[in-house]
Design a protein around this motif. Structure first.
Motif, mmCIF file in Angstrom:
data_model
loop_
_atom_site.group_PDB
_atom_site.id
_atom_site.type_symbol
_atom_site.label_atom_id
_atom_site.label_comp_id
_atom_site.label_asym_id
_atom_site.label_seq_id
_atom_site.Cartn_x
_atom_site.Cartn_y
_atom_site.Cartn_z
ATOM 1 N N GLY A 16 11.984 3.749 46.908
ATOM 2 C CA GLY A 16 10.993 3.096 45.582
ATOM 3 C C GLY A 16 9.593 4.652 45.546
ATOM 4 N N ILE A 17 7.995 3.971 45.465
ATOM 5 C CA ILE A 17 7.596 4.309 45.653
ATOM 6 C C ILE A 17 7.066 5.283 46.710
ATOM 7 N N MET A 18 7.636 4.435 47.991
ATOM 8 C CA MET A 18 6.752 4.739 49.219
ATOM 9 C C MET A 18 8.534 5.611 49.708
ATOM 10 N N GLY A 19 9.539 5.229 49.706
ATOM 11 C CA GLY A 19 10.587 5.272 50.278
ATOM 12 C C GLY A 19 10.783 7.458 49.221
ATOM 13 N N ARG A 38 19.408 1.046 45.707
ATOM 14 C CA ARG A 38 20.399 0.681 44.129
ATOM 15 C C ARG A 38 20.138 0.284 43.029
ATOM 16 N N THR A 39 19.028 0.780 42.466
ATOM 17 C CA THR A 39 19.428 1.801 40.967
ATOM 18 C C THR A 39 19.612 2.990 41.813
ATOM 19 N N LYS A 40 20.424 3.791 41.163
ATOM 20 C CA LYS A 40 21.012 5.408 41.836
ATOM 21 C C LYS A 40 20.487 6.380 41.010
ATOM 22 N N SER A 41 19.962 6.374 39.703
ATOM 23 C CA SER A 41 19.007 7.289 39.544
ATOM 24 C C SER A 41 17.782 7.585 40.112
ATOM 25 N N LYS A 42 17.138 6.861 41.163
ATOM 26 C CA LYS A 42 16.091 7.144 41.983
ATOM 27 C C LYS A 42 16.309 8.050 42.983
ATOM 28 N N ALA A 43 17.428 8.332 42.783
ATOM 29 C CA ALA A 43 18.023 9.076 44.398
ATOM 30 C C ALA A 43 18.143 11.167 44.043
ATOM 31 N N VAL A 71 13.208 -0.913 51.820
ATOM 32 C CA VAL A 71 13.053 -1.668 50.570
ATOM 33 C C VAL A 71 11.418 -2.701 49.974
ATOM 34 N N GLY A 72 12.317 -3.385 49.296
ATOM 35 C CA GLY A 72 10.701 -4.261 48.702
ATOM 36 C C GLY A 72 10.217 -5.193 49.114
ATOM 37 N N PHE A 73 11.800 -6.488 49.341
ATOM 38 C CA PHE A 73 11.004 -7.923 50.138
ATOM 39 C C PHE A 73 12.177 -8.152 51.235
ATOM 40 N N PRO A 235 0.986 1.199 39.161
ATOM 41 C CA PRO A 235 1.400 0.546 40.694
ATOM 42 C C PRO A 235 0.944 1.631 41.156
ATOM 43 N N GLY A 236 0.502 1.617 42.941
ATOM 44 C CA GLY A 236 0.954 2.613 43.167
ATOM 45 C C GLY A 236 0.902 1.357 44.625
ATOM 46 N N PHE A 237 0.276 0.238 43.867
ATOM 47 C CA PHE A 237 1.346 -1.004 45.322
ATOM 48 C C PHE A 237 1.242 -1.723 44.284
ATOM 49 N N ILE A 243 1.578 -10.301 47.112
ATOM 50 C CA ILE A 243 1.750 -11.360 47.391
ATOM 51 C C ILE A 243 2.700 -11.728 48.517
ATOM 52 N N LYS A 244 3.964 -11.167 48.456
ATOM 53 C CA LYS A 244 4.807 -11.499 49.324
ATOM 54 C C LYS A 244 3.992 -11.272 50.846
ATOM 55 N N ASP A 245 3.153 -9.984 51.192
ATOM 56 C CA ASP A 245 2.578 -9.705 52.279
ATOM 57 C C ASP A 245 1.608 -11.509 52.429
HETATM 58 P P1 NAP Z 1 8.802 -0.227 45.675
HETATM 59 O O1 NAP Z 1 9.343 0.940 44.459
HETATM 60 O O2 NAP Z 1 9.777 -1.099 44.948
HETATM 61 O O3 NAP Z 1 10.873 0.465 46.686
HETATM 62 C C1 NAP Z 1 11.343 -0.424 46.549
HETATM 63 C C2 NAP Z 1 12.624 0.484 46.770
HETATM 64 O O4 NAP Z 1 13.434 -0.321 47.538
HETATM 65 C C3 NAP Z 1 13.411 0.400 45.580
HETATM 66 O O5 NAP Z 1 13.938 1.661 45.432
HETATM 67 C C4 NAP Z 1 14.411 -0.872 45.314
HETATM 68 O O6 NAP Z 1 15.457 -0.367 44.489
HETATM 69 C C5 NAP Z 1 15.050 -0.093 46.885
HETATM 70 N N1 NAP Z 1 16.053 -1.428 46.706
HETATM 71 C C6 NAP Z 1 15.173 -3.206 47.118
HETATM 72 N N2 NAP Z 1 15.865 -3.898 47.287
HETATM 73 C C7 NAP Z 1 17.936 -3.117 47.461
HETATM 74 C C8 NAP Z 1 18.933 -3.388 48.060
HETATM 75 N N3 NAP Z 1 18.925 -4.559 48.126
HETATM 76 N N4 NAP Z 1 19.310 -2.263 48.326
HETATM 77 C C9 NAP Z 1 19.179 -0.681 48.244
HETATM 78 N N5 NAP Z 1 18.395 -0.330 47.406
HETATM 79 C C10 NAP Z 1 17.245 -1.620 46.999
HETATM 80 O O7 NAP Z 1 8.461 -0.019 46.058
HETATM 81 P P2 NAP Z 1 7.006 0.304 47.484
HETATM 82 O O8 NAP Z 1 6.221 0.459 46.962
HETATM 83 O O9 NAP Z 1 8.227 1.626 47.492
HETATM 84 O O10 NAP Z 1 7.140 -0.689 49.123
HETATM 85 C C11 NAP Z 1 8.244 -0.378 49.319
HETATM 86 C C12 NAP Z 1 7.956 -1.463 50.718
HETATM 87 O O11 NAP Z 1 7.006 -1.246 51.554
HETATM 88 C C13 NAP Z 1 7.558 -2.653 50.073
HETATM 89 O O12 NAP Z 1 7.700 -3.645 51.552
HETATM 90 C C14 NAP Z 1 6.018 -2.909 50.276
HETATM 91 O O13 NAP Z 1 5.449 -4.294 50.529
HETATM 92 C C15 NAP Z 1 5.348 -1.686 51.251
HETATM 93 N N6 NAP Z 1 4.454 -1.004 51.318
HETATM 94 C C16 NAP Z 1 4.235 -0.977 50.322
HETATM 95 C C17 NAP Z 1 2.773 0.684 49.726
HETATM 96 C C18 NAP Z 1 2.120 1.248 48.114
HETATM 97 O O14 NAP Z 1 1.083 1.210 48.190
HETATM 98 N N7 NAP Z 1 3.439 1.370 47.654
HETATM 99 C C19 NAP Z 1 2.171 0.296 50.928
HETATM 100 C C20 NAP Z 1 2.854 -0.202 52.436
HETATM 101 C C21 NAP Z 1 3.673 -0.621 52.287
HETATM 102 P P3 NAP Z 1 15.156 -0.332 42.982
HETATM 103 O O15 NAP Z 1 15.181 1.385 42.612
HETATM 104 O O16 NAP Z 1 16.631 -0.593 41.925
HETATM 105 O O17 NAP Z 1 14.414 -1.342 42.267
#
Ligand code: NAP
Length: 292
Positions: A16-19, A38-43, A71-73, A235-237, A243-245
């Motif tokens: 996702g945004i971070m990974g 989970r969503t293949k196109s992001k790769a 991942v997210g949650f 969204p950056g975050f 809310i989860k945190d």
């Molecule tokens: P995000 O964009 O939602 O990325 C999460 C990715 O994980 C999504 O691409 C999602 O797939 C994938 N995913 C979720 N469940 C999965 C599963 N079961 N199997 C495979 N892939 C799965 O979120 P993010 O902003 O990158 O944040 C990721 C984590 O870092 C969160 O816990 C967040 O709290 C933490 N974080 C974020 C930030 C920030 O500024 N963004 C900063 C510090 C920490 P889909 O593409 O299908 O949704």
């Protein structure tokens, strides 16, 4: 410690945004990177640059000596580690690192299950936002064994600039909760200061020129406050991740009978954003709660 001597191929799950940025840095550093999301196109972008796609977390794990999850949650973490075709069942002599912001108790559960299979586990949540991930300047808060930490440190150094072992498994997540507790009250303060500026007839952008260089300066004011002023709530975050945190931090605080009124207030305001359908805004979107 698993007795591994070198890490050649890295599995990365969660793009996702971070990974997305983080996996890209590992690829750019010359590692073979195996990916799943989970969503293949992001790769697609990473695969075009040389990453290898696998169809399940388990397949990634079977082919990797280090497996990173972002991942997210916590429920997503459970799924990729323990679900059907999950990491624990398929990894072999590997080190596992969960960089998702998740619960300390889940980190301990993964470590316990991993150790039954001779796998090492570190929790290593991050701070620094999408910009820190993009620029490889993350702060990485690690929990686990010293030897495992040292083994993966050169790889974490491709992702961040402040990388500290905070204690045993779960302590990385506890440190991240400290970070989120600070941010919870800070972002409310930023929104309140800027709404005060608007109400009195000051130009908030000019106010930011003054207060952004003083004792109140920091990411929440200078970066997110600037976005509030122009109404940029992209969204950056994500609010839903924050809310989860906040829920994890409140539950941990309750367990230790620690009263944190600022944290509870912030949670109620972000819940209000969910009620308004704004949970996929960036956290700076809290400013909307204060607008007339
Ligand atoms: P995000 O964009 O939602 O990325 C999460 C990715 O994980 C999504 O691409 C999602 O797939 C994938 N995913 C979720 N469940 C999965 C599963 N079961 N199997 C495979 N892939 C799965 O979120 P993010 O902003 O990158 O944040 C990721 C984590 O870092 C969160 O816990 C967040 O709290 C933490 N974080 C974020 C930030 C920030 O500024 N963004 C900063 C510090 C920490 P889909 O593409 O299908 O949704």
């Amino acid at each position: 410690m698993t007795g591994l001597t070198s890490i050649k191929n890295i599995g990365f799950i969660g793009l996702g945004i971070m990974g997305q940025s983080m996996a890209g840095h590992l690829l750019a550093a010359g590692y073979q990177v195996n990916v799943y999301n989970r969503t293949k196109s992001k790769a697609d972008g990473l695969v075009a640059k040389g990453a290898t796609w696998f169809n399940t977390p388990g397949e990634v794990a079977a082919e990797s000596s280090l497996i990173i999850t972002m991942v997210g949650f916590p429920s997503d973490v459970e799924e990729v580690y323990f679900g059907e075709n999950g990491i624990i069942a398929s990894a072999n002599k590997a080190i596992l690192i969960d960089m998702t912001t998740s619960s300390p108790s889940l980190a301990r559960k993964i470590a316990a299950e991993a150790s039954k299979k001779g796998l090492a586990f570190l929790d290593a949540p991050v701070s620094g936002g999408d910009i820190g991930a993009r620029d490889a300047k993350l702060t990485i808060m690690v929990g686990g064994e010293q030897a495992d930490f040292e083994h993966v440190l050169p790889i974490l150094q491709k992702l961040g600039t402040s990388i500290v072992l905070q204690g045993g498994v779960g302590m990385g997540q506890h440190t991240k909760m400290c970070n989120q507790i600070v941010i919870a009250s800070t972002i409310m303060g930023v929104a309140e200061g800027l709404s005060y500026a608007k109400k009195i007839g000051l130009d908030p952008a000019v106010v930011l020129q003054s207060i952004g260089g003083g004792a109140a300066s920091g990411f929440q004011l200078n970066v997110l406050g600037a976005k509030m002023i122009v109404g940029d709530y992209a969204p950056g975050f994500y609010v839903e991740h924050f809310i989860k945190d906040l829920k994890i931090a409140l539950a941990e605080a309750e367990q230790m009978q620690l009263h944190l009124p600022g944290l509870a207030l912030a949670k109620s305001l972000f819940d209000k954003m969910t009620d308004l359908g704004l949970q996929r805004n960036g956290t700076q979107g809290i400013f909307q709660i204060y607008l007339d």
